[in-house]
Design a protein around this motif. Structure first.
Motif, PDB file in Angstrom:
ATOM      1  N   ARG A   1      81.262  81.657  22.038  1.00  0.00           N
ATOM      2  CA  ARG A   1      79.646  80.843  21.523  1.00  0.00           C
ATOM      3  C   ARG A   1      80.200  79.687  22.039  1.00  0.00           C
ATOM      4  O   ARG A   1      79.384  79.181  22.601  1.00  0.00           O
ATOM      5  N   LEU A   2      81.546  78.862  21.708  1.00  0.00           N
ATOM      6  CA  LEU A   2      81.835  77.237  21.323  1.00  0.00           C
ATOM      7  C   LEU A   2      82.819  76.898  22.947  1.00  0.00           C
ATOM      8  O   LEU A   2      83.712  77.730  22.827  1.00  0.00           O
ATOM      9  N   PRO A   3      81.993  76.213  23.784  1.00  0.00           N
ATOM     10  CA  PRO A   3      83.102  75.637  23.965  1.00  0.00           C
ATOM     11  C   PRO A   3      84.244  75.146  23.850  1.00  0.00           C
ATOM     12  O   PRO A   3      83.841  74.279  22.686  1.00  0.00           O
ATOM     13  N   ILE A   4      85.087  74.980  24.955  1.00  0.00           N
ATOM     14  CA  ILE A   4      86.388  74.000  24.251  1.00  0.00           C
ATOM     15  C   ILE A   4      86.275  72.764  24.874  1.00  0.00           C
ATOM     16  O   ILE A   4      85.998  72.995  25.946  1.00  0.00           O
ATOM     17  N   VAL A   5      86.414  72.245  23.955  1.00  0.00           N
ATOM     18  CA  VAL A   5      86.424  69.968  24.524  1.00  0.00           C
ATOM     19  C   VAL A   5      87.269  69.799  24.285  1.00  0.00           C
ATOM     20  O   VAL A   5      88.278  69.868  23.057  1.00  0.00           O
TER      21      VAL A   5
ATOM     22  N   TRP B   1      85.727  70.795  16.383  1.00  0.00           N
ATOM     23  CA  TRP B   1      84.925  71.950  16.957  1.00  0.00           C
ATOM     24  C   TRP B   1      85.928  72.583  17.933  1.00  0.00           C
ATOM     25  O   TRP B   1      85.114  72.017  19.440  1.00  0.00           O
ATOM     26  N   ARG B   2      86.786  73.971  18.103  1.00  0.00           N
ATOM     27  CA  ARG B   2      87.497  73.908  19.692  1.00  0.00           C
ATOM     28  C   ARG B   2      88.032  72.845  20.390  1.00  0.00           C
ATOM     29  O   ARG B   2      87.915  72.686  21.575  1.00  0.00           O
TER      30      ARG B   2
ATOM     31  N   ALA C   1      79.769  73.919   7.810  1.00  0.00           N
ATOM     32  CA  ALA C   1      79.287  72.445   8.526  1.00  0.00           C
ATOM     33  C   ALA C   1      77.683  72.941   9.196  1.00  0.00           C
ATOM     34  O   ALA C   1      76.751  72.625  10.460  1.00  0.00           O
ATOM     35  N   ALA C   2      77.389  73.942   8.942  1.00  0.00           N
ATOM     36  CA  ALA C   2      75.732  74.561  10.126  1.00  0.00           C
ATOM     37  C   ALA C   2      74.583  73.891   9.517  1.00  0.00           C
ATOM     38  O   ALA C   2      74.146  74.207  10.709  1.00  0.00           O
ATOM     39  N   ASN C   3      74.614  73.097   8.749  1.00  0.00           N
ATOM     40  CA  ASN C   3      73.130  72.513   8.564  1.00  0.00           C
ATOM     41  C   ASN C   3      73.693  70.688   9.249  1.00  0.00           C
ATOM     42  O   ASN C   3      72.842  70.121   9.506  1.00  0.00           O
ATOM     43  N   THR C   4      74.963  71.100  10.131  1.00  0.00           N
ATOM     44  CA  THR C   4      75.189  69.316  11.178  1.00  0.00           C
ATOM     45  C   THR C   4      74.809  69.582  11.949  1.00  0.00           C
ATOM     46  O   THR C   4      73.407  70.982  12.366  1.00  0.00           O
ATOM     47  N   ALA C   5      74.206  68.557  13.068  1.00  0.00           N
ATOM     48  CA  ALA C   5      73.601  68.488  13.905  1.00  0.00           C
ATOM     49  C   ALA C   5      74.596  69.309  14.984  1.00  0.00           C
ATOM     50  O   ALA C   5      74.028  69.406  15.607  1.00  0.00           O
ATOM     51  N   TYR C   6      75.922  69.301  15.598  1.00  0.00           N
ATOM     52  CA  TYR C   6      76.405  70.140  16.160  1.00  0.00           C
ATOM     53  C   TYR C   6      76.632  71.703  15.771  1.00  0.00           C
ATOM     54  O   TYR C   6      76.201  72.460  16.511  1.00  0.00           O
ATOM     55  N   GLY C   7      76.691  71.871  14.633  1.00  0.00           N
ATOM     56  CA  GLY C   7      76.362  72.806  13.303  1.00  0.00           C
ATOM     57  C   GLY C   7      74.994  74.012  14.214  1.00  0.00           C
ATOM     58  O   GLY C   7      74.558  74.870  14.450  1.00  0.00           O
TER      59      GLY C   7
END
Length: 503
Positions: free
Chosen positions: A64-68, A342-343, A41-47
């Motif tokens: 790095r990433l927030p819990i959502v 993601w998280r 998923a590195a090239n997705t908008a989120y990635g």
């Protein structure tokens, strides 16, 4: 029959070896899973937003990433449903599992990608076959049909390429053609939206089949079983299907239903296997008939983190990695999936009973809830429905609690409410009807179960100060102690009802 079991054993041996491998190497398996998800998923908008390419370790990912929660990503999911792709996950996503409502939405829609279908949900289904075959090599279950009871599917009005419905309906719609030879009833019946008509058709068609396995939610099946017994005049289900020997269940706790199923399925050869398959992913399978714990499935494209429930009130709760967890501690489940979550805080809580291998039990939800029948009624739904109902009936509430009435003797279940009014309604039955209607408007799962397994809710008027007297008796009067407003068992409401009857 021995030939079929031997054939299954041959085809499943490699997969069973893989399961044994992740049991022996859980940390490595999970870190490899995270690495693959980030790379994919590195090239997705989120990635790109969180620079997935630069995240090399699980520790960096956690930092790095927030819990959502769903509310945090619902706009991104809505864009995907409207046809914009490569936002959360690089594959085209056309299926969305419709699940219960959140604080500000009647329903939530969980993306189901091709990868999550094939490598998570369907892999879980195949693993069940392998595990059952390993546990019971002499079982006759694979020589007949599996009766799977699921929901319905519908096409989104905003995008003809977007379909949503119950997870069960999505799985049925995408099941390989060869697997349908093992199932009953026909797909067209399983996907019917009218529940009463569906039940009737299932009864008509499956009574004539050699059903050896049931698969679905316990409360849903009770309704079907009682209807089948009524139609056939039989006293238990083995008289209808003599070769029935396995019930694969999940979705809600089986504990309140266990004794009823023993009466309906009295044959000692009957076997039970629990699974944990949610809209967001397939997470656990019971792999030991003598242990009700579930094996955490570590190679389904799902990466796990765990927040101690004691941390949930904090602004930045600390999530633990798999190797950091302890037994007998309640954790909120956080997942990263091959469906583009993601998280993501799924809302379920679990407790580990073993760390070698990692096995767990589902302990509840992160919010107050009732989910005895798959309705997932959360406190936000309840309080909002009460607010609207009070406005419509010109009354005021001081305190309340609610709990399930479990199915018994062929009767549907219900929710039972005990309410202390400051200003009572003129007509308590009218109040109950309006409240029931408002709950259905706010929660699509409650609405669906009202057609399926729930009667209209029941309301008792509490005497003045009942709840304060109960709290005092518990040694919890005053301070931050509160009345438990929604509970998934009857412990508290039975105490309160008893106090209400003799005071």
């Amino acid at each position: 029959m021995a030939f079929i079991n031997s054939l299954i054993s041959l085809f499943m041996q490699k997969r069973l070896n893989q399961i044994d491998n992740f049991k022996a190497n859980p940390t490595e398996t999970q870190r490899n899973t995270l690495r693959e998800l980030l790379l994919t998923a590195a090239n997705t908008a989120y990635g790109q937003k969180y620079d997935f390419k630069s995240i090399l370790t699980a520790e960096q990912y956690r930092e790095r990433l927030p819990i959502v929660h769903y509310e945090d990503i619902k706009d991104l999911i809505a864009q995907t449903m409207e046809g914009t792709q490569n936002i959360l996950w690089p594959e085209d996503i056309k299926w969305f599992a419709k699940s219960s409502g959140t604080t500000d939405a009647k329903s939530k829609f969980i993306p189901v990608s091709p990868s999550s279908l094939e490598n998570c949900h369907f892999r879980g289904g195949k693993d069940i076959i392998g595990i059952v075959n390993r546990l019971y090599p002499d079982a006759q279950v694979f020589g007949g049909k599996t009766l799977a009871l699921g929901g319905s599917s519908e096409i989104s009005s905003t995008n003809s390429n977007c379909q949503y419905g119950d997870l069960s309906a999505i799985l049925i719609s995408n099941t390989p053609f060869w697997a349908n030879f093992m199932k009953t009833p026909d797909v067209s019946i399983m996907l019917m939206s009218n529940w009463e008509e569906k039940l009737e058709r299932i009864c008509e068609t499956t009574i004539k089949e050699d059903v050896r396995c049931l698969a679905g939610v316990p409360s849903w099946f009770l309704t079907l079983i009682n209807k089948i017994l009524e139609k056939t005049g039989k006293s238990n289900l083995h008289e209808v299907w003599p070769n029935l020997e396995l019930f694969i269940h999940g979705g809600i706790s089986f504990i309140p239903y266990r004794e009823q199923y023993k009466k309906l399925l009295p044959n000692p050869k009957m076997k039970y296997l629990e699974t944990y398959n949610a809209s967001e992913g397939f997470f656990g399978i019971q792999d030991d008939p003598n242990d009700t714990s579930l094996l955490l499935m570590l190679d389904y494209g799902v990466y796990y983190e765990f927040i101690p429930t004691s941390e949930l009130g904090k602004s930045q709760p600390q999530a633990l990695l798999l190797e950091e967890i302890e037994k007998d501690v309640n954790y909120a489940l956080v997942i990263t999936t091959n469906g583009g979550l993601w998280r993501y805080m799924i809302g379920d809580t679990i407790m580990f009973t073993s760390t070698d291998p990692y096995k767990f039990k589902i302990t509840g939800r992160t919010k107050l809830f009732i989910n005895a029948f798959g309705e997932e009624l959360i406190i936000d739904n309840a309080t909002e429905a009460l607010r609207i109902t009070c406005e419509k009936t010109d009354c005021h509430i001081l305190e309340f609690t609610a709990a399930p009435i479990f199915m018994n003797g062929g009767k549907k279940g219900a929710h039972e409410w005990l309410i202390e009014f400051e200003t009572p309604p003129a007509d308590i039955e009218q109040f109950a009807s309006i409240l029931d209607t408002e709950l259905q408007k706010l929660n699509s799962d409650y609405e669906a179960k009202r057609l399926l397994s729930l009667e209209r809710l029941k309301i008792h008027m509490a005497r003045p100060n009942l709840f304060n007297d109960w709290l005092k008796g518990q040694g919890k009067l005053g301070g931050q102690n509160k009345v438990p407003r929604l509970w998934n068992d009857r412990k508290h409401i039975d105490q309160l009802l008893e106090m209400n009857s003799y005071s």
